[in-house]
Scaffold this motif. Sequence first.
Motif, PDB file in Angstrom:
ATOM      1  N   VAL A   1      11.034   1.173   5.221  1.00  0.00           N
ATOM      2  CA  VAL A   1       9.608   0.900   5.083  1.00  0.00           C
ATOM      3  C   VAL A   1       9.084   0.437   6.437  1.00  0.00           C
ATOM      4  CG1 VAL A   1       9.910  -1.521   4.401  1.00  0.00           C
ATOM      5  CG2 VAL A   1       7.851  -0.304   3.725  1.00  0.00           C
ATOM      6  N   GLU A   2       7.835   0.770   6.721  1.00  0.00           N
ATOM      7  CA  GLU A   2       7.232   0.362   7.992  1.00  0.00           C
ATOM      8  C   GLU A   2       6.851  -1.111   7.927  1.00  0.00           C
ATOM      9  OE1 GLU A   2       3.502   1.437  10.999  1.00  0.00           O
ATOM     10  OE2 GLU A   2       4.009   2.780   9.336  1.00  0.00           O
ATOM     11  N   LEU A   3       7.315  -1.888   8.913  1.00  0.00           N
ATOM     12  CA  LEU A   3       7.021  -3.318   9.000  1.00  0.00           C
ATOM     13  C   LEU A   3       6.045  -3.555  10.141  1.00  0.00           C
ATOM     14  CD1 LEU A   3      10.667  -4.686   8.608  1.00  0.00           C
ATOM     15  CD2 LEU A   3       8.901  -4.566   6.846  1.00  0.00           C
ATOM     16  N   VAL A   4       5.020  -4.349   9.876  1.00  0.00           N
ATOM     17  CA  VAL A   4       4.009  -4.682  10.882  1.00  0.00           C
ATOM     18  C   VAL A   4       4.057  -6.184  11.073  1.00  0.00           C
ATOM     19  CG1 VAL A   4       1.574  -4.553  11.516  1.00  0.00           C
ATOM     20  CG2 VAL A   4       2.582  -2.764  10.086  1.00  0.00           C
ATOM     21  N   ASP A   5       4.397  -6.633  12.295  1.00  0.00           N
ATOM     22  CA  ASP A   5       4.607  -8.061  12.510  1.00  0.00           C
ATOM     23  C   ASP A   5       3.396  -8.772  13.097  1.00  0.00           C
ATOM     24  OD1 ASP A   5       4.604  -7.156  15.097  1.00  0.00           O
ATOM     25  OD2 ASP A   5       6.677  -7.696  15.553  1.00  0.00           O
ATOM     26  N   GLY A   6       2.219  -8.145  13.051  1.00  0.00           N
ATOM     27  CA  GLY A   6       1.014  -8.776  13.563  1.00  0.00           C
ATOM     28  C   GLY A   6       0.404  -9.735  12.561  1.00  0.00           C
TER      29      GLY A   6
END
Length: 250
Positions: free
Chosen positions: A126-131
């Motif tokens: 799954v795509e993880l976005v750490d913003g």
Amino acid sequence: MKRPLLEALQAARAAKHPTALVTDLNDGRQTLIATQVAGGEPQGDLPLTAMQRTAVEAAVLADRSGPLGEDANLFVHVYNPPLRLVVVGAVHISQALVPMAQLAGYEVLVVDPRKAWANSERFPAVELVDGWPDEALRGLAPDHRTAVVVLTHDPKLDDPALGVALRSPVFYIGALGSRKTHAGRLNRLRDDGLDDSALARIHGPIGLAIGARSPAEIAIAILAQMTQVLHGATPLVKETPLGSDAAAAQ
């Protein structure tokens, strides 16, 4: 289909623009409309009236191909990008919800700046976005085929995400927490300038009332409610929130 139209269709689909191809079944003339491209001007040799354009836009919103309005000679083929789910919070409920939503055909992204929670070990494939959630959501440009679920139970993360989601055309917004937690959340969002009509879009406490308690059960309740809203289904029974069970299960 003529080559320029085919290339335009392929480009629109690659860019994930909701697109409709209208064909005159009598003579084969066609028109392509990429509804989110600036101007949205049709391409092709089939002219459409303003009423027909409106019918095309309705078909795209409904994700439904078929005869265009009452004109059986015109067929609209809708090419929508995948449904998208943005999950704010890499929590236990998210670990159950992500694969369920993927199985249901959603493109799923998990947003959480806490790298100890949001990592590939806990969330494979799954795509993880750490913003920060509000900045991440603005960058993702949520549209009418996007659902946003906030699950951190932390106002510093949930509230900014909700503020962006409520100012977008997403079809579903859900927030984890008890009735008391949700009441406090609504007051903070009012202070942020959102009115009651906007706040009514939030499903909070989140999920259909199926007695869910475990993270997996709550994920089922969330996905079921998303499905209900997506298709405009009427509840078979009077719906009541999950209440504190959802918050306690996080």
